[in-house]
Write a protein that holds these residues in place. Structure first.
Motif: not given
Ligand code: DON
Length: 304
Positions: A32-49, A266-274
């Motif tokens: 049922q999910v809309n196939p055209d959705c898209f999202g991405i997020c990077i969170t850095t170990t420095e605390g930025e998003t 990325h060890p020590r730099l960031y996590s990323v989710t897409v």
């Protein structure tokens, strides 16, 4: 590094792939999910998003949940866990039965379904309140108190779960399940049904990127060496029979789910989710993989 600018460039560059692939329809609720959705997020170990698109829309995390289940089981059992599950890549589909029969009920790794069903069994045996404790850990590690199961998705998957039921039966036959098959499957599907946004998942994966900092969330405690090893298993097994391809194209430890999500670090730099629900034939998000390939290419930041 101007991650925000890089995300915008990536988004433009992946547009030619926007209609490739299809959503997972073997789980009725996901169809049922809309196939055209898209999202991405990077969170850095420095605390930025840094976010782009529908980064705050929740989706079904599906197999990404296996990283949380593995974390809990390692915290409970330590290296005794490896008596019940291996840690080698399988080279087979996430729901393959063949290897499990040949290897007499000892799953190759915790990220294929057979391994994750054993994880669910271990959690059922050890946690005082498995359903509550599992979601409490995810709420704690993501910092989001409203993250929850989608019980409708879990039930809808159970109704069509012929292959997972076959896997659970094989595991039971070979003595690698302690609990009742139906209870284990129900709990496994519930774990898969958890819904999170890219932003929440990214926050939940940051402790894996920042693996030298203490890992302690709601009674789930891991040493930095254990976290490092979870990352190693993500690198070698996180994408099933496409783990080599993901490693080759992206070069980060990561975990995919048939809801179209991918979480990587990325060890020590960031996590990323897409998140992009259209999948390739191996059950992995097409635009998600492409976006991460471009991310490590543009930034020249990969573990290799
Ligand atoms: O067991 C299943 O088939 C699903 N609940 C999870 C599979 C999955 O997400 C595989 N990942 N790409």
């Amino acid at each position: 590094m101007d991650y925000q600018q890089i995300l915008s460039e990536i988004y433009r560059e992946i547009q030619p792939y926007a209609k490739d692939g299809k959503v997972a329809d073997y789980i009725p609720a996901l169809a049922q999910v809309n196939p055209d959705c898209f999202g991405i997020c990077i969170t850095t170990t420095e605390g930025e998003t840094f976010t782009l698109g529908q980064a705050d829309t929740r989706f079904s995390i599906q197999s990404i949940t296996k990283v949380f289940a593995l974390s809990m089981c390692l915290s409970i059992m330590g290296s005794d866990l490896w008596k019940r599950i291996g840690k080698e890549p399988s080279g087979t589909a996430f729901n393959s039965l063949i290897q499990l029969e040949v290897e007499k009920g000892h799953p190759r790794n915790p990220f294929i379904n057979a391994g994750a069903i054993v994880l669910a069994d271990i959690l059922l045996s050890h946690l005082p309140s498995p359903e509550e404790d599992y979601i409490a850990f995810i709420r704690s590690i993501s910092g989001s108190r409203t993250v929850d199961y989608n019980r409708e998705t879990a039930v809808s998957e159970r109704e069509k779960s012929y292959i997972n039921a076959a896997i659970a039966n094989l595991l039971k036959y070979y003595g690698n399940l302690e609990n009742d098959i139906e209870n284990v499957l129900r709990f496994y599907f519930l774990q898969c049904s958890v819904e999170m946004s890219c932003t929440e998942l990214s926050r939940a994966f940051l402790p894996f990127a920042d693996h030298r900092s203490p890992f302690s969330f709601n009674g789930v405690d891991l040493t930095s060496s254990q976290v490092k090893r979870i990352n190693a298993i993500m690198q070698t097994c996180g994408f099933y029979d496409e783990a080599g391809e993901f490693s080759y194209l992206v070069g980060l430890p990561g975990k995919s789910g048939v809801g179209g999500g991918i979480a990587a670090i990325h060890p020590r730099l960031y996590s990323v989710t897409v998140w992009s629900p259209r999948l390739n034939a191996k059950g992995n998000s097409i635009m998600g993989m492409k976006a991460l390939e471009l991310l490590t290419t543009r930034t020249q930041e990969s573990i290799f």
